[in-house]
Write a protein that holds these residues in place. Structure first.
Motif, PDB file in Angstrom:
ATOM      1  N   ARG A  56       0.740  -1.225  -0.049  1.00 36.75           N
ATOM      2  CA  ARG A  56       0.210   0.123  -0.099  1.00 36.75           C
ATOM      3  C   ARG A  56       0.732   1.189  -0.082  1.00 36.75           C
ATOM      4  NH1 ARG A  56      -2.846  -1.567   5.382  1.00 36.75           N
ATOM      5  NH2 ARG A  56      -0.659  -2.199   5.655  1.00 36.75           N
ATOM      6  N   THR A  57       2.015   1.210   0.376  1.00 38.45           N
ATOM      7  CA  THR A  57       2.946   2.293   0.113  1.00 38.45           C
ATOM      8  C   THR A  57       4.289   1.903  -0.121  1.00 38.45           C
ATOM      9  OG1 THR A  57       3.685   1.822   2.666  1.00 38.45           O
ATOM     10  CG2 THR A  57       1.805   2.864   2.592  1.00 38.45           C
ATOM     11  N   LEU A  58       5.249   2.990  -0.195  1.00 35.04           N
ATOM     12  CA  LEU A  58       6.557   2.611  -0.783  1.00 35.04           C
ATOM     13  C   LEU A  58       7.444   2.088   0.345  1.00 35.04           C
ATOM     14  CD1 LEU A  58       7.528   5.805  -2.550  1.00 35.04           C
ATOM     15  CD2 LEU A  58       6.661   3.835  -3.634  1.00 35.04           C
ATOM     16  N   ARG A  59       7.110   2.292   1.605  1.00 36.41           N
ATOM     17  CA  ARG A  59       7.940   1.603   2.694  1.00 36.41           C
ATOM     18  C   ARG A  59       7.648   0.067   2.885  1.00 36.41           C
ATOM     19  NH1 ARG A  59      10.267   2.937   7.413  1.00 36.41           N
ATOM     20  NH2 ARG A  59       9.849   5.218   7.134  1.00 36.41           N
ATOM     21  N   GLU A  60       6.310  -0.242   2.404  1.00 38.80           N
ATOM     22  CA  GLU A  60       5.861  -1.722   2.496  1.00 38.80           C
ATOM     23  C   GLU A  60       6.612  -2.414   1.594  1.00 38.80           C
ATOM     24  OE1 GLU A  60       1.594  -2.320   2.414  1.00 38.80           O
ATOM     25  OE2 GLU A  60       1.500  -1.371   4.509  1.00 38.80           O
ATOM     26  N   SER A  61       6.539  -1.887   0.426  1.00 34.00           N
ATOM     27  CA  SER A  61       7.404  -2.587  -0.971  1.00 34.00           C
ATOM     28  C   SER A  61       8.890  -2.553  -0.949  1.00 34.00           C
ATOM     29  CB  SER A  61       6.976  -1.875  -2.166  1.00 34.00           C
ATOM     30  OG  SER A  61       7.489  -2.548  -3.357  1.00 34.00           O
ATOM     31  N   GLY A  62       9.333  -1.402  -0.038  1.00 30.22           N
ATOM     32  CA  GLY A  62      10.801  -1.322   0.216  1.00 30.22           C
ATOM     33  C   GLY A  62      11.136  -2.404   1.128  1.00 30.22           C
ATOM     34  N   GLN A  63      10.261  -2.644   2.092  1.00 28.37           N
ATOM     35  CA  GLN A  63      10.787  -3.538   3.132  1.00 28.37           C
ATOM     36  C   GLN A  63      10.721  -5.086   2.343  1.00 28.37           C
ATOM     37  OE1 GLN A  63      11.578  -3.338   6.639  1.00 28.37           O
ATOM     38  NE2 GLN A  63      12.170  -1.657   5.613  1.00 28.37           N
ATOM     39  N   ALA A  64       9.659  -5.207   1.824  1.00 35.29           N
ATOM     40  CA  ALA A  64       9.387  -6.750   0.743  1.00 35.29           C
ATOM     41  C   ALA A  64      10.873  -6.828  -0.062  1.00 35.29           C
ATOM     42  CB  ALA A  64       8.325  -6.771  -0.249  1.00 35.29           C
ATOM     43  N   MET A  65      11.382  -5.836  -0.406  1.00 32.65           N
ATOM     44  CA  MET A  65      12.756  -5.921  -1.372  1.00 32.65           C
ATOM     45  C   MET A  65      13.686  -6.169  -0.306  1.00 32.65           C
ATOM     46  SD  MET A  65      14.394  -3.279  -4.222  1.00 32.65           S
ATOM     47  CE  MET A  65      15.073  -2.162  -3.093  1.00 32.65           C
ATOM     48  N   SER A  66      13.677  -5.666   0.926  1.00 26.02           N
ATOM     49  CA  SER A  66      14.635  -5.834   1.825  1.00 26.02           C
ATOM     50  C   SER A  66      14.933  -7.277   2.319  1.00 26.02           C
ATOM     51  CB  SER A  66      14.623  -5.095   3.074  1.00 26.02           C
ATOM     52  OG  SER A  66      14.531  -3.682   2.740  1.00 26.02           O
ATOM     53  N   ALA A  67      13.763  -7.851   2.408  1.00 27.65           N
ATOM     54  CA  ALA A  67      13.500  -9.280   2.841  1.00 27.65           C
ATOM     55  C   ALA A  67      14.079 -10.016   1.667  1.00 27.65           C
ATOM     56  CB  ALA A  67      11.782  -9.592   3.193  1.00 27.65           C
ATOM     57  N   TRP A  68      13.702  -9.723   0.510  1.00 30.88           N
ATOM     58  CA  TRP A  68      14.002 -10.618  -0.660  1.00 30.88           C
ATOM     59  C   TRP A  68      15.794 -10.499  -0.715  1.00 30.88           C
ATOM     60  CZ3 TRP A  68      16.884  -8.201  -4.701  1.00 30.88           C
ATOM     61  CH2 TRP A  68      17.256  -8.938  -5.694  1.00 30.88           C
ATOM     62  N   ALA A  69      16.122  -9.389  -0.407  1.00 25.75           N
ATOM     63  CA  ALA A  69      17.864  -9.119  -0.631  1.00 25.75           C
ATOM     64  C   ALA A  69      18.477  -9.926   0.442  1.00 25.75           C
ATOM     65  CB  ALA A  69      18.141  -7.738  -0.340  1.00 25.75           C
ATOM     66  N   THR A  70      17.757 -10.106   1.640  1.00 28.89           N
ATOM     67  CA  THR A  70      18.353 -10.778   2.659  1.00 28.89           C
ATOM     68  C   THR A  70      18.324 -12.457   2.428  1.00 28.89           C
ATOM     69  OG1 THR A  70      17.693  -9.383   4.560  1.00 28.89           O
ATOM     70  CG2 THR A  70      18.324 -11.545   5.260  1.00 28.89           C
ATOM     71  N   GLU A  71      17.185 -13.009   1.688  1.00 27.53           N
ATOM     72  CA  GLU A  71      17.111 -14.294   1.505  1.00 27.53           C
ATOM     73  C   GLU A  71      17.776 -14.557   0.148  1.00 27.53           C
ATOM     74  OE1 GLU A  71      13.354 -17.170  -0.076  1.00 27.53           O
ATOM     75  OE2 GLU A  71      13.045 -15.146   0.521  1.00 27.53           O
ATOM     76  N   ARG A  72      17.994 -13.593  -0.806  1.00 29.71           N
ATOM     77  CA  ARG A  72      18.391 -13.921  -1.996  1.00 29.71           C
ATOM     78  C   ARG A  72      19.921 -13.955  -2.050  1.00 29.71           C
ATOM     79  NH1 ARG A  72      20.560 -15.179  -6.107  1.00 29.71           N
ATOM     80  NH2 ARG A  72      19.820 -15.002  -8.180  1.00 29.71           N
ATOM     81  N   TYR A  73      20.409 -12.778  -1.422  1.00 28.89           N
ATOM     82  CA  TYR A  73      21.780 -12.553  -1.283  1.00 28.89           C
ATOM     83  C   TYR A  73      22.481 -12.565   0.207  1.00 28.89           C
ATOM     84  CZ  TYR A  73      21.169 -11.012  -6.197  1.00 28.89           C
ATOM     85  OH  TYR A  73      20.935 -11.126  -7.471  1.00 28.89           O
TER      86      TYR A  73
END
Length: 496
Positions: free
Chosen positions: A343-360
Motif C-alpha cells: 500500500r506504500t513505498l515503505r511496505e514495498s521497500g521492506q519486501a525488497m529488503s526481505a528478498w535481498a536478505t533471502e536472495r543475497y
C-alpha cells in the motif's frame, strides 16, 4: 516505440534536479581483513590514513570483494547500516529483473467499455495505465493516433483514467521541498516522469506563464496544474492541493528574465488524462471530463495499446540518469509480481529488503523505498558488495551500470586510466555512496560498496535550505575524492 534519444535528452536536462547533494570517517570500527595475496605495503597508504586525509565529518563504511570468488578483501565499518541514497537503485534493478524479467514491457491501453458502432462508442473510453515509468507525451500522442486509426470518431459515454495498477503515493519522500522534480507522486500511470513544464517570459512589467507537457515535437497545454506569480521574494514556490488542480505560486522577485523548470505532478491520472484529451481532440475525438478509477470493468475491451521498451533498457536509463520515479514504479511492480500487495513505498521497500536478505544474505538491509531518496533507508557496505559479487556472475547488472571515469587530483578525467569502474552513484545532502565493479590493470574484477553520511549536519539543514544547504557541495566533493582514492588503492593492492 518511444524515441529513446528524445527521452534521454529529456532525462539529461533534468539531471540537475534528480540529485539533492553528499560523512567522514571515524577510526575504523572493524579490523581489516588480510588480502588474498601478499603485496609490498611500502608504497600503499593504509585505509586509516586514507580516511583521515579525506577531511570528512560523519561516518564512512566500505567493503571490497573479489568478484570471482566472493571473498571479502577489506572492510571498514562493513556491517554498519548507512543510507545508500541512489545506490539502492542497483538493488532495485536486480529485484525487478528477477521478478519481471529483462524482456518485460509495460503496456498502456485504450479500452472501450461498450459497443462501437459506425465509429461511435456507446459507452465509456478508458485510458488504462499499466505501470509504465517512461511513458511520455510523444508515446501518448502515438496512442491517440492508434485509437483514431481503429475508426473511432465519437465517444458518447464518459472518459476515465485507470491508475490502479500501482498504489497511490503523494510524494516519494514527503520531507523534500514541494517543488523539486525528483520527488513526484506515484501511481499506476505516469507521464513525463510525473513532471509538468513551467515556463515564464517577460511581458511588460510582469510575466506570462505556461504549464505544459512538452516533448521535442509538441507542447500540449495542461489545465490540471496552475501557476500564479505573486509579488514576493520568498518562498520561491508554494503548493496547494485542490480537488482537481495542482495550484502553484511563484515569487515574482525570484524569476528574473525568461526561464523554465520542471515541477512535480501530484495528480498523475488527471495529468495523463488532461494531456490525452488534448491529443484525442487533435485527432477529432472529443472526450469528456476526466474521471479517475482504481479498478477496471470486466467488460472493457482493448482498442489500442502502447508498449514500453524492454525492462533492461528502462533500467539502463534509470541507473544512468538516476530517475527516482522509475525506481519506485519498477520496484512496486516487482513486489506485486512476487505476490505482494503493497500500500506504500515503505511496505514495498521492506519486501525488497526481505528478498535481498533471502536472495543475497544482505543482513542489515532496511529500505523505505526503491530509489534511495528516503533518508531512513539503511544498507551495509559488506552486504551490498557481496550481493554485487554474486549478481555479477550472471553478467546482466555490470552491463547496465554507468561508466564512472577515474579522475586526477584536480578532478580532471584520466582517459587512459588502467582501472575501469562501472557503478551506481548515490547523493543526498551530506550522504554519498558508490557501489559497483572495478576492473584493475591486470584484469582482476572487484565488487565494492562505499557509503558515507554526516547525520548531524544533515539534521541541522533548515527546510528552506534543502535544495542547496551550506557546505553540502564541498562535503560531497571530498566524498567523491575519497571514493576515487580507495579505488586507486584497491587497484594497486589487488590488481597490479
Amino acid at each position: 516505440m518511444v524515441d529513446r534519444v528524445s527521452r534521454r535528452v529529456f532525462l539529461a536536462g533534468l539531471g540537475a534536479a534528480l540529485t539533492p547533494v553528499a560523512g567522514l570517517a571515524a577510526p575504523p570500527a572493524t579490523s581489516l581483513r588480510p588480502p588474498l595475496r601478499p603485496f609490498d605495503a611500502s608504497g600503499v597508504t593504509r585505509p586509516e590514513a586514507v580516511l583521515a586525509r579525506a577531511g570528512l565529518s560523519g561516518r564512512v563504511g566500505f567493503a571490497v570483494v573479489n568478484a570471482r570468488t566472493g571473498e571479502e578483501l577489506e572492510a571498514v565499518e562493513g556491517a554498519t547500516g548507512l543510507p545508500p541514497a541512489s545506490v539502492a537503485k542497483a538493488l532495485t534493478a536486480l529485484y525487478a529483473l528477477e521478478a519481471l524479467g529483462p524482456s518485460h514491457r509495460f503496456r498502456t491501453r485504450v479500452l472501450a467499455d461498450g459497443p462501437v458502432e459506425n465509429g461511435v462508442l456507446k459507452g465509456d473510453l478508458i485510458l488504462a495505465g499499466g505501470g509504465d515509468p517512461v511513458l511520455d507525451t510523444d508515446a501518448l500522442a502515438s496512442l491517440a493516433r492508434a485509437m483514431k486509426a481503429t475508426g473511432l470518431r465519437e465517444v458518447r459515454g464518459g472518459f476515465k483514467v485507470y491508475d490502479g495498477a500501482l498504489p497511490e503515493v503523494f510524494s516519494i519522500d514527503p520531507e523534500q521541498p514541494d517543488h523539486v522534480g525528483y520527488s513526484p507522486a506515484v501511481s499506476g500511470i505516469a507521464l513525463n516522469f510525473n513532471r509538468v513544464h513551467f515556463e515564464w517570459k517577460r511581458a511588460g512589467k510582469g510575466w506570462s506563464v505556461a504549464m505544459d507537457a512538452r516533448s521535442d515535437k509538441i507542447r500540449p497545454a495542461v489545465a490540471m496544474a496552475e501557476m500564479k506569480v505573486v509579488n514576493r521574494a520568498l518562498p520561491i514556490y508554494t503548493y496547494e492541493q485542490h480537488q482537481r488542480v495542482d495550484a502553484w505560486t511563484v515569487a515574482g522577485k525570484a524569476l528574473g528574465q525568461d526561464g523554465s523548470r520542471w515541477l512535480p505532478v501530484r495528480k498523475p491520472a488527471l495529468y495523463a488524462g488532461d494531456v490525452f484529451q488534448t491529443l484525442a481532440r487533435s485527432n477529432g475525438v472529443v472526450l469528456g471530463k476526466v474521471e479517475v478509477i482504481r479498478s477496471l470493468p470486466a467488460s472493457a475491451r482493448m482498442l489500442a495499446h502502447h508498449d514500453s521498451e524492454p525492462l533492461s533498457e528502462i533500467l539502463r536509463d534509470m541507473l544512468k540518469f538516476s530517475t527516482n520515479l522509475t525506481a519506485e514504479m519498477v520496484g512496486l511492480a516487482a513486489t506485486i509480481a512476487r505476490g505482494g500487495q503493497p500500500r506504500t513505498l515503505r511496505e514495498s521497500g521492506q519486501a525488497m529488503s526481505a528478498w535481498a536478505t533471502e536472495r543475497y544474505g544482505m543482513a542489515g538491509t532496511s529500505l523505505v523505498d526503491h530509489s534511495g531518496l528516503g533518508e531512513a533507508s539503511r544498507m551495509t557496505p559488506r552486504g551490498l558488495a557481496a550481493a554485487l559479487a554474486q549478481a555479477g556472475k550472471a553478467g546482466t547488472l555490470p552491463g547496465l551500470l554507468k561508466d564512472i571515469p577515474m579522475r586526477d587530483a584536480k578532478g580532471r578525467v584520466v582517459r587512459d586510466h588502467p582501472i575501469r569502474v562501472v557503478a551506481k552513484t548515490g547523493t543526498l545532502n551530506f550522504v554519498s555512496g558508490l557501489g559497483g565493479f572495478m576492473t584493475a590493470a591486470d584484469g582482476t574484477v572487484l565488487a565494492f560498496a562505499i557509503f558515507s553520511a554526516d547525520f548531524d549536519r544533515r539534521a541541522r539543514i533548515r527546510p528552506e535550505d534543502r535544495e542547496r544547504p551550506e557546505g553540502a557541495r564541498g562535503w560531497n566533493v571530498r566524498s567523491k575524492k575519497l571514493q576515487q582514492e580507495l579505488i586507486e588503492r584497491w587497484g594497486a593492492i589487488y590488481g597490479s
